[in-house]
Design a protein around this motif. Structure first.
Motif, mmCIF file in Angstrom:
data_model
loop_
_atom_site.group_PDB
_atom_site.id
_atom_site.type_symbol
_atom_site.label_atom_id
_atom_site.label_comp_id
_atom_site.label_asym_id
_atom_site.label_seq_id
_atom_site.Cartn_x
_atom_site.Cartn_y
_atom_site.Cartn_z
ATOM 1 N N GLY A 33 8.695 -11.443 6.196
ATOM 2 C CA GLY A 33 9.950 -11.549 6.948
ATOM 3 C C GLY A 33 10.798 -10.303 6.839
ATOM 4 O O GLY A 33 11.219 -9.716 7.850
ATOM 5 N N ARG A 34 11.053 -9.866 5.617
ATOM 6 C CA ARG A 34 11.870 -8.670 5.380
ATOM 7 C C ARG A 34 11.175 -7.803 4.339
ATOM 8 O O ARG A 34 10.835 -8.278 3.247
ATOM 9 N N LEU A 35 10.969 -6.541 4.689
ATOM 10 C CA LEU A 35 10.364 -5.589 3.772
ATOM 11 C C LEU A 35 11.346 -4.473 3.496
ATOM 12 O O LEU A 35 11.842 -3.823 4.423
ATOM 13 N N TYR A 36 11.656 -4.257 2.213
ATOM 14 C CA TYR A 36 12.506 -3.145 1.798
ATOM 15 C C TYR A 36 11.643 -2.203 0.970
ATOM 16 O O TYR A 36 11.159 -2.583 -0.100
ATOM 17 N N ALA A 37 11.423 -1.003 1.464
ATOM 18 C CA ALA A 37 10.546 -0.049 0.792
ATOM 19 C C ALA A 37 11.281 1.265 0.582
ATOM 20 O O ALA A 37 11.906 1.793 1.503
ATOM 21 N N SER A 38 11.205 1.798 -0.636
ATOM 22 C CA SER A 38 11.856 3.077 -0.921
ATOM 23 C C SER A 38 11.078 3.837 -1.985
ATOM 24 O O SER A 38 10.505 3.237 -2.892
ATOM 25 N N ASN A 39 11.065 5.156 -1.823
ATOM 26 C CA ASN A 39 10.390 6.064 -2.749
ATOM 27 C C ASN A 39 8.944 5.635 -2.977
ATOM 28 O O ASN A 39 8.504 5.412 -4.101
ATOM 29 N N ILE A 40 8.193 5.547 -1.888
ATOM 30 C CA ILE A 40 6.764 5.229 -1.938
ATOM 31 C C ILE A 40 6.009 6.531 -1.676
ATOM 32 O O ILE A 40 6.170 7.148 -0.623
ATOM 33 N N ARG A 41 5.173 6.943 -2.612
ATOM 34 C CA ARG A 41 4.487 8.224 -2.476
ATOM 35 C C ARG A 41 3.012 8.059 -2.828
ATOM 36 O O ARG A 41 2.666 7.449 -3.855
ATOM 37 N N ALA A 42 2.142 8.586 -1.946
ATOM 38 C CA ALA A 42 0.697 8.580 -2.164
ATOM 39 C C ALA A 42 0.210 10.017 -2.206
ATOM 40 O O ALA A 42 0.438 10.778 -1.242
ATOM 41 N N ASP A 43 -0.411 10.412 -3.282
ATOM 42 C CA ASP A 43 -0.880 11.789 -3.463
ATOM 43 C C ASP A 43 0.233 12.801 -3.190
ATOM 44 O O ASP A 43 0.034 13.830 -2.554
ATOM 45 N N GLY A 44 1.430 12.462 -3.661
ATOM 46 C CA GLY A 44 2.560 13.366 -3.558
ATOM 47 C C GLY A 44 3.295 13.333 -2.242
ATOM 48 O O GLY A 44 4.326 13.998 -2.084
ATOM 49 N N LYS A 45 2.789 12.565 -1.258
ATOM 50 C CA LYS A 45 3.409 12.521 0.052
ATOM 51 C C LYS A 45 4.161 11.214 0.242
ATOM 52 O O LYS A 45 3.690 10.145 -0.170
ATOM 53 N N GLU A 46 5.307 11.300 0.887
ATOM 54 C CA GLU A 46 6.103 10.095 1.132
ATOM 55 C C GLU A 46 5.399 9.200 2.143
ATOM 56 O O GLU A 46 4.827 9.656 3.128
#
Length: 394
Positions: free
Chosen positions: A374-387
């Motif tokens: 329903g609601r997704l809050y995502a912040s500061n997600i980084r994979a292999d150094g990339k946002e």
């Protein structure tokens, strides 16, 4: 009389000390190890202490628990067969109170007991359950500073237990009987509330901690803190399970190690209409990655490989937060967070998550969502150094 020579049976002597009316028994260091052939039964307002590294061993062919609390039968009790029927025959209106077990190496000696009844399809049909400790209907329980060695299946099972602490535990699992599976560490069944589980070390051959609301006497589980799991090449750190009941207010923190099944799973597993739900679940400070499936686990190479954080199909979650998760993957680039088909999450927070993929496969998604959020809050997600930018539809 107690011997502690590893030859004579110490069950009666230790039980007589427990039943003597004192509120604490501290056993001396044994000459070799204590040998018991029946469960030690602990009353209310009682503390059993062993020297930290003194061994107490279940005798060959005992086929029983090592430790349990005293129980009160219902007035209308009639004999029943099966483990869960026996538990339900005890009176929930007369709980034990204030029981503590501290110290010792509790050796369940699984190779010299009957085979695991789960694996032989006889689980729950009679008295033999394969558990190590079983505490039912206890208010105020402490299990601390001890080693759990080679259980048949679940090392410690709690059912209808509240205000409990399990802490400073070492798992020393070496063999399975007949297979190294179905061997949980701390197994929490229905109707357990207000518990703190912390500082657990060592690999288990199934869930290191399990919160299974639809097992045992079957009921909700709530207000559980799990803080500090450390394991290498382990099946899983934590598995939660419900179909019918609510699992809520669970905080899992400081999980370290490598896990070949999943690190943390929110599961349904049992078939049936989903009526239970998860709510107010927090998972944080997780430093984990995948482990190899070693031959001892008897897992086929072609069997399903689970994501690190696994939310099973047709699962209901009101609110869940996953934060400060850091994964450095060298083996299996499976998704970090997975949401199965027909699962519904009202509110999902993903925060401060980093992944580093050191495998040859470039595909290792942070989130694989096949359900509905329903609601997704995502912040500061980084994979292999990339946002990484995430949306509820991904």
């Amino acid at each position: 009389m107690i011997y502690g020579d590893g030859i004579h049976d110490d069950t009666l002597g230790i039980q007589e000390l427990i039943d003597s009316g004192v509120c604490e028994v501290s056993l001396p260091a044994p000459k070799k190890f204590y040998l018991i052939s029946k469960p030690l039964e602990l009353p209310s307002n009682f503390r059993l202490v062993l020297p930290r590294f003194a061994e107490i061993r279940l005798a060959k062919g005992s086929n029983c628990l090592m430790l349990k609390n005293k129980t009160t039968k219902r007035e209308d009790h009639v004999p029943r067969v099966g483990l869960w029927e026996q538990l339900r025959s005890y009176s929930p209106d007369h709980p034990c109170e204030n029981i503590e077990v501290r110290g010792g190496i509790w050796n369940f000696n699984n190779l010299e007991q009957l085979p695991n009844p789960i694996q032989t399809k006889n689980f729950g049909d009679g008295d033999y359950c394969g558990f190590g400790f079983l505490f039912y209907n206890v208010k105020g329980l402490v299990i601390s500073s001890l080693t759990l060695k080679d259980p048949v299946n679940f090392a410690v099972t709690l059912d209808t237990v509240s205000y409990f602490t399990v802490e400073d535990i070492i798992f020393d699992f070496n063999y399975g009987n007949p297979l190294a599976c179905n061997m949980d560490g701390i197994h929490i069944d229905g109707n357990c509330h207000f518990g703190h589980i912390r500082n657990l070390k060592g690999a288990c051959y199934d869930d290191l901690v399990a919160l299974n609301a639809d097992e045992g006497t079957n009921g909700p589980i709530s207000h559980i803190d799990i803080n500090g799991i450390y394991a290498e090449d382990c099946h899983s750190a934590l598995r939660m399970l419900t179909v019918q009941n609510k699992v809520s207010h669970v905080h899992v923190s400081n999980v370290h190690g490598t896990y070949f099944q999943y690190c943390i799973g929110l599961t349904k597993y049992f078939k049936g209409e989903t009526k239970g739900e998860y709510d107010s679940i927090t998972l944080d400070n997780i430093y984990a990655s995948k482990a190899k499936r070693l031959p001892v686990y008897n897992k086929k190479p072609t069997s399903y490989v689970y994501p690190l954080i696994y939310i099973e199909e047709d699962t209901r979650i009101k609110n869940i937060k996953i934060s400060d998760l850091h994964r450095r993957e060298e083996l299996i680039p499976i998704p970090t967070v997975f949401i199965g088909e027909e699962s519904r999450i009202d509110s999902l927070i993903l925060e401060n998550i980093t992944t580093e993929n050191l495998t040859e496969d470039p595909q290792m998604p942070v989130l694989d969502n096949r359900g509905k959020v329903g609601r997704l809050y995502a912040s500061n997600i980084r994979a292999d150094g990339k946002e990484v930018i995430l949306s509820a539809e991904e």
